[in-house]
Design an enzyme around this catalytic site. Structure first.
Site, PDB file in Angstrom:
ATOM      1  N   GLU A   1      -5.686  -8.069  -1.168  1.00 25.95           N
ATOM      2  CA  GLU A   1      -6.370  -7.903   0.117  1.00 25.95           C
ATOM      3  C   GLU A   1      -7.823  -7.557  -0.136  1.00 25.95           C
ATOM      4  OE1 GLU A   1      -4.835  -5.239   3.116  1.00 25.95           O
ATOM      5  OE2 GLU A   1      -2.773  -5.669   2.532  1.00 25.95           O
TER       6      GLU A   1
ATOM      7  N   GLU B   1       0.833  -1.217   0.000  1.00 30.28           N
ATOM      8  CA  GLU B   1       0.000   0.000   0.000  1.00 30.28           C
ATOM      9  C   GLU B   1       0.865   1.264   0.000  1.00 30.28           C
ATOM     10  OE1 GLU B   1      -4.201  -1.476   1.816  1.00 30.28           O
ATOM     11  OE2 GLU B   1      -2.950  -0.349   3.169  1.00 30.28           O
TER      12      GLU B   1
HETATM   13  C1  BG6 Z   1      -4.496  -2.665   4.698  1.00 34.58           C
HETATM   14  C2  BG6 Z   1      -3.208  -3.218   5.182  1.00 34.58           C
HETATM   15  O1  BG6 Z   1      -4.426  -1.303   4.958  1.00 34.58           O
HETATM   16  O2  BG6 Z   1      -5.685  -3.010   5.301  1.00 34.58           O
HETATM   17  C3  BG6 Z   1      -3.308  -4.309   6.195  1.00 34.58           C
HETATM   18  O3  BG6 Z   1      -2.320  -3.562   4.135  1.00 34.58           O
HETATM   19  C4  BG6 Z   1      -4.515  -4.061   7.089  1.00 34.58           C
HETATM   20  O4  BG6 Z   1      -2.097  -4.390   6.889  1.00 34.58           O
HETATM   21  C5  BG6 Z   1      -5.772  -4.057   6.243  1.00 34.58           C
HETATM   22  O5  BG6 Z   1      -4.604  -4.927   8.163  1.00 34.58           O
HETATM   23  C6  BG6 Z   1      -7.084  -3.917   6.992  1.00 34.58           C
HETATM   24  O6  BG6 Z   1      -7.046  -2.823   7.849  1.00 34.58           O
HETATM   25  P1  BG6 Z   1      -7.320  -2.996   9.407  1.00 34.58           P
HETATM   26  O7  BG6 Z   1      -7.044  -1.706   9.992  1.00 34.58           O
HETATM   27  O8  BG6 Z   1      -8.736  -3.408   9.525  1.00 34.58           O
HETATM   28  O9  BG6 Z   1      -6.378  -4.048   9.862  1.00 34.58           O
END
Ligand code: BG6
Length: 478
Positions: free
Chosen positions: A372, A179
């Site tokens: 993701e 990211e």
């Molecule tokens: C992304 C990241 O921003 O979102 C992860 O690459 C992160 O590391 C994921 O965990 C979800 O966000 P959060 O804050 O719910 O963990």
């Protein structure tokens, strides 16, 4: 019509949110080890509060996380049971180079990852490895002020060269920086930056971004030299912007906000700075130091594929003060009245995933990879640790339908899908364990208490069936 049979299904995690073992095996401290849970977290993440020394009254969730450092065999076994074709993980830079730029690597760290890759290979799971997932060695923050200094480039390239050489034949999919656009929003998390009062924050951020972009291009070049089988991707915190109304100025606001985020990927995928960025530097008087050699390296080494995370779309207006904002989102966004929200205020928008896929493919014409996506929710386990997480299945089903349509109907090239937090882990934004994404429940609470026992949720069997049917059977198990 169906997904290609080589489609890479799997799950994703990151070292700082899973491993723990903070000082075990000779590991050194990294930026995310210094992010406590609680009120100060946001200011530290933004680089506004200096927390480079660990404090006894803070609880740091990364210190033990879900202790994958000692549980990886069991965890990989569960991933294999679900039929993963790929597992996205990150290396902890300071497990390999405790100070970030040591002359020789820490053998114990290399052996730790070698064992993981061998175990994955045994199960025919392809690793997809992020070199830096919110990971800046603390020693380098102290020595150089982190990515603001171009000496970071050599330190990062040396680290990458070391692991790519050592793991040749075991790993062939690499992501350079997780990211990368988060650097603008959480500069300490994305780039280890802590600002002093008198400096031009915007200039420091874009200078750091330039160093990361050059480092990423140099590593792309290196990866291809070390092993022509290597494929390197960039990684964007994705989600495109919608204009709140069809007022032309609202649409223009959406274009500009897209520019703000796509800037990094425009450089990494096209090999040159977009003109809108150069104009911004000029307009705002930002003096970014770039050498001829930097521009050449960028031009000659675009990435092989474009990966991104997708959780939500964002809605913008030329008059944001007229509307209600969403809560709990890192990206400033107006509440979209057509979309429901998660318990953390992230707006759920499967169609937005199809939109983003089309937009990114139109823009770059390179294979895409969703690395993701998932639902962070509070789970209620029964006495055996089983969770009936139909809500997670619903969320994922709709997102899978959306990317299938992008591939099968719209013709987007998509390499794979790794759902975020395939095993419960600590949240990046809040540090909470109670914000769970996994198919696998981990008994651990927001204070780090619990047996760490792993158990399967309802979604575990569901995802297994999705993978075995290559995305054809999305129905809930009985
Ligand atoms: C992304 C990241 O921003 O979102 C992860 O690459 C992160 O590391 C994921 O965990 C979800 O966000 P959060 O804050 O719910 O963990």
């Amino acid at each position: 019509m169906a997904l290609p049979k080589e489609f890479l299904w799997g799950g994703a995690t990151a070292a700082n949110q899973t491993e723990g073992g903070m000082l075990e095996g000779g590991r050194g401290l990294t930026n995310t080890d210094l992010l406590p849970i609680g009120a100060d977290r946001a200011a530290i993440a933004a680089g506004k509060l200096n927390n480079l020394e660990r404090k006894a009254d803070y609880f740091y969730p990364s210190e033990n996380a879900i202790d994958m450092y000692h549980h990886y065999l069991e965890d990989i076994q569960l991933f294999a049971e679900m039929g993963f074709k790929v597992y996205r993980m990150s290396l902890s830079w300071t497990r390999i180079f405790p100070n970030g730029d040591d002359e020789t690597p820490n053998e114990a760290g290399l052996v730790f990852y070698e064992k993981i890759f061998q175990e994955l290979k045994k199960h025919k799971i392809e690793p997809l490895v992020t070199l830096a997932h919110f990971d800046v060695p603390v020693a380098l923050i102290k020595k150089y002020g982190a990515w603001r200094d171009r000496r970071m480039i050599d330190a990062y390239v040396h680290y990458a060269e070391t692991v790519m050489t050592r793991f040749k034949g075991l790993v062939r999919y690499w992501l350079t920086v997780n990211e990368i656009n988060i650097l603008l929003h959480q500069p300490f998390v994305g780039g280890g930056l802590i600002f002093s009062e008198d400096e031009n924050v915007e200039e420091v951020k874009y200078q750091a971004a330039h160093h990361q972009l050059v480092a990423s291009a140099r590593v792309t070049e290196l990866a291809h030299k070390i092993d022509p089988e290597n494929q390197v991707g960039c990684m964007l915190a994705g989600g495109s912007h919608y204009p709140y109304t069809c007022r032309p100025e609202d649409y223009f606001e959406a274009i500009q906000r897209d520019h703000g985020e796509y800037f990094f990927i425009d450089v990494q995928a096209r090999g040159r700075y977009p003109r809108y960025a150069l104009k911004k530097f000029e307009r705002e008087g930002l003096s970014i130091q770039m050498t001829e050699e930097d521009l050449k390296v960028l031009a000659e080494n675009p990435v092989d594929f474009v990966s991104f995370s997708y959780y939500a779309s964002r809605t913008v207006s030329s008059h944001p003060e007229d509307y209600e904002a969403t809560t709990g989102n890192l990206f400033k966004s107006i509440k979209n009245p057509y979309l429901p929200s998660t318990e953390w205020g992230w707006q759920i928008d499967p169609q937005g995933l199809r939109n983003s896929l089309n937009q990114l493919y139109d823009r770059y014409q390179k294979p895409l990879f969703i690395v993701e996506n998932g639902l962070g929710a509070k789970d209620q386990p029964d006495e055996n640790g089983y969770v009936d997480d139909e809500y997670r299945i619903d969320y994922m089903r709709e997102h899978i339908k959306a990317f299938k349509a992008a591939v099968e109907v719209d013709g987007v090239e998509l390499m794979g899908y790794t759902s975020w937090g395939c095993i419960d882990l600590t949240a990046a934004s809040t540090g909470q364990m109670s914000k769970r994404y996994g198919f696998i429940y981990v008994d651990c609470d927001d204070e780090g208490k619990g047996s760490l026992k792993r158990s399967k949720k309802k979604s575990f069997d569901w995802y297994k069936q999705v993978i075995v049917s290559n995305g054809e059977d999305l129905t809930s198990p009985q």
